[in-house]
Design a protein around this motif. Structure first.
Motif, PDB file in Angstrom:
ATOM      1  N   GLY A 198      -4.440  16.527  -1.465  1.00 13.24           N
ATOM      2  CA  GLY A 198      -4.604  17.962  -1.326  1.00 13.24           C
ATOM      3  C   GLY A 198      -5.681  18.275  -0.309  1.00 13.24           C
ATOM      4  O   GLY A 198      -6.372  17.380   0.184  1.00 13.24           O
ATOM      5  N   ALA A 199      -5.813  19.543   0.031  1.00 19.59           N
ATOM      6  CA  ALA A 199      -6.803  20.003   1.017  1.00 19.59           C
ATOM      7  C   ALA A 199      -6.691  19.216   2.318  1.00 19.59           C
ATOM      8  O   ALA A 199      -7.684  18.823   2.919  1.00 19.59           O
ATOM      9  CB  ALA A 199      -8.217  19.922   0.447  1.00 19.59           C
ATOM     10  N   ASN A 200      -5.441  18.939   2.716  1.00 18.47           N
ATOM     11  CA  ASN A 200      -5.160  18.191   3.946  1.00 18.47           C
ATOM     12  C   ASN A 200      -5.783  16.792   3.961  1.00 18.47           C
ATOM     13  O   ASN A 200      -6.232  16.313   4.999  1.00 18.47           O
ATOM     14  CB  ASN A 200      -5.603  18.983   5.181  1.00 18.47           C
ATOM     15  N   VAL A 201      -5.821  16.162   2.795  1.00 19.25           N
ATOM     16  CA  VAL A 201      -6.390  14.816   2.679  1.00 19.25           C
ATOM     17  C   VAL A 201      -5.325  13.877   2.126  1.00 19.25           C
ATOM     18  O   VAL A 201      -4.736  14.129   1.076  1.00 19.25           O
ATOM     19  CB  VAL A 201      -7.624  14.802   1.751  1.00 19.25           C
ATOM     20  N   MET A 202      -5.103  12.784   2.849  1.00 21.68           N
ATOM     21  CA  MET A 202      -4.194  11.739   2.399  1.00 21.68           C
ATOM     22  C   MET A 202      -4.932  10.414   2.545  1.00 21.68           C
ATOM     23  O   MET A 202      -5.547  10.170   3.579  1.00 21.68           O
ATOM     24  CB  MET A 202      -2.916  11.724   3.242  1.00 21.68           C
ATOM     25  N   LEU A 203      -4.916   9.602   1.479  1.00 18.94           N
ATOM     26  CA  LEU A 203      -5.601   8.315   1.510  1.00 18.94           C
ATOM     27  C   LEU A 203      -4.627   7.192   1.199  1.00 18.94           C
ATOM     28  O   LEU A 203      -3.687   7.359   0.425  1.00 18.94           O
ATOM     29  CB  LEU A 203      -6.749   8.284   0.499  1.00 18.94           C
ATOM     30  N   GLU A 204      -4.901   6.038   1.789  1.00 23.89           N
ATOM     31  CA  GLU A 204      -4.091   4.852   1.555  1.00 23.89           C
ATOM     32  C   GLU A 204      -4.721   4.031   0.430  1.00 23.89           C
ATOM     33  O   GLU A 204      -5.930   3.801   0.414  1.00 23.89           O
ATOM     34  CB  GLU A 204      -4.003   4.014   2.831  1.00 23.89           C
ATOM     35  N   TYR A 205      -3.888   3.629  -0.518  1.00 25.42           N
ATOM     36  CA  TYR A 205      -4.331   2.826  -1.657  1.00 25.42           C
ATOM     37  C   TYR A 205      -3.416   1.620  -1.782  1.00 25.42           C
ATOM     38  O   TYR A 205      -2.244   1.675  -1.396  1.00 25.42           O
ATOM     39  CB  TYR A 205      -4.220   3.619  -2.971  1.00 25.42           C
ATOM     40  N   SER A 206      -3.941   0.571  -2.409  1.00 23.13           N
ATOM     41  CA  SER A 206      -3.046  -0.509  -2.814  1.00 23.13           C
ATOM     42  C   SER A 206      -2.194   0.063  -3.943  1.00 23.13           C
ATOM     43  O   SER A 206      -2.576   1.043  -4.598  1.00 23.13           O
ATOM     44  CB  SER A 206      -3.844  -1.720  -3.312  1.00 23.13           C
ATOM     45  N   ILE A 207      -1.049  -0.533  -4.176  1.00 23.14           N
ATOM     46  CA  ILE A 207      -0.152   0.000  -5.208  1.00 23.14           C
ATOM     47  C   ILE A 207      -0.828  -0.012  -6.578  1.00 23.14           C
ATOM     48  O   ILE A 207      -0.730   0.951  -7.343  1.00 23.14           O
ATOM     49  CB  ILE A 207       1.185  -0.763  -5.211  1.00 23.14           C
TER      50      ILE A 207
ATOM     51  N   THR B 273       0.837  -1.205   0.000  1.00 21.95           N
ATOM     52  CA  THR B 273       0.000   0.000   0.000  1.00 21.95           C
ATOM     53  C   THR B 273       0.868   1.249   0.000  1.00 21.95           C
ATOM     54  O   THR B 273       2.030   1.220   0.427  1.00 21.95           O
ATOM     55  CB  THR B 273      -0.919   0.054   1.244  1.00 21.95           C
ATOM     56  N   VAL B 274       0.292   2.339  -0.482  1.00 26.29           N
ATOM     57  CA  VAL B 274       0.938   3.653  -0.447  1.00 26.29           C
ATOM     58  C   VAL B 274      -0.102   4.680  -0.030  1.00 26.29           C
ATOM     59  O   VAL B 274      -1.309   4.476  -0.222  1.00 26.29           O
ATOM     60  CB  VAL B 274       1.534   4.063  -1.816  1.00 26.29           C
ATOM     61  N   CYS B 275       0.357   5.762   0.536  1.00 31.10           N
ATOM     62  CA  CYS B 275      -0.532   6.868   0.890  1.00 31.10           C
ATOM     63  C   CYS B 275      -0.298   7.982  -0.114  1.00 31.10           C
ATOM     64  O   CYS B 275       0.835   8.390  -0.342  1.00 31.10           O
ATOM     65  CB  CYS B 275      -0.261   7.354   2.308  1.00 31.10           C
ATOM     66  N   LEU B 276      -1.372   8.448  -0.709  1.00 30.39           N
ATOM     67  CA  LEU B 276      -1.276   9.538  -1.687  1.00 30.39           C
ATOM     68  C   LEU B 276      -1.876  10.801  -1.097  1.00 30.39           C
ATOM     69  O   LEU B 276      -2.979  10.777  -0.532  1.00 30.39           O
ATOM     70  CB  LEU B 276      -2.011   9.178  -2.983  1.00 30.39           C
TER      71      LEU B 276
END
Length: 173
Positions: A108-117, A102-105
């Motif tokens: 913007g707007a103080n939002v970071m989400l975790e996704y599978s690669i 997983t990676v966190c992308l």
């Protein structure tokens, strides 16, 4: 053929200034020039906004490409690796990155989400395509707007010259 996405009102081209001015005898050349100048200022304001949007998109594309390259690298790397990452403009740190799925992308707007690669690659590819298409569309919009600005400037010059000749002829009588 140009198809606009942005609502840009097409300016008229005055082929026959005499005919245009004769349509409404209540309007003076100064009134028409003021009207055309207002439209010209609207076009220039739109142009400024489109140029700013284009600059933001042009800055986003390299960031997306760089992030996509890093995520693809992580997909291929199955062992721990070291890298430098930026904490702020002038501060970098050394980090050890363990193998991960997983990676966190940063969205913007103080939002970071975790996704599978795989999801991250799909999202970044989609965002890159969208940004590229939008940049191309903005380029077309700017070209169209440039033509409208030129048309309004030519119209203003033609009305000014028409009024100058009219006043000169009246003064000679």
């Amino acid at each position: 053929w140009y198809q606009r996405r942005v609502a840009i009102t097409a300016g008229i081209f005055l082929e026959d200034v005499d005919g245009y001015m004769a349509k409404d005898t209540q309007r003076t050349a100064a009134d028409v020039l003021k009207e055309f100048d207002e439209q010209l200022q609207k076009y220039k304001y739109m142009e400024l906004n489109l140029i700013q949007r284009k600059k933001r998109l042009k800055a986003q594309v390299p960031d997306i490409e760089k992030t996509l390259e890093i995520v693809r690298h992580m997909l291929n790397k199955k062992e721990e690796f070291q890298t430098h990452f930026m904490l702020s403009d002038q501060v970098h740190a050394l980090a050890t990155v363990p193998p991960t799925d997983t990676v966190c992308l940063w969205l913007g707007a103080n939002v970071m989400l975790e996704y599978s690669i795989e999801e991250a690659i799909a999202l970044l590819t989609k965002n890159l395509t969208t940004a590229t298409v939008n940049a191309d569309q903005l380029e077309q919009d700017l070209g169209y707007l440039s033509n409208q600005i030129t048309t309004m400037e030519v119209n203003m010059a033609r009305v000014y010259n028409w009024d100058f000749k009219r006043r000169k002829a009246l003064a000679e009588k």
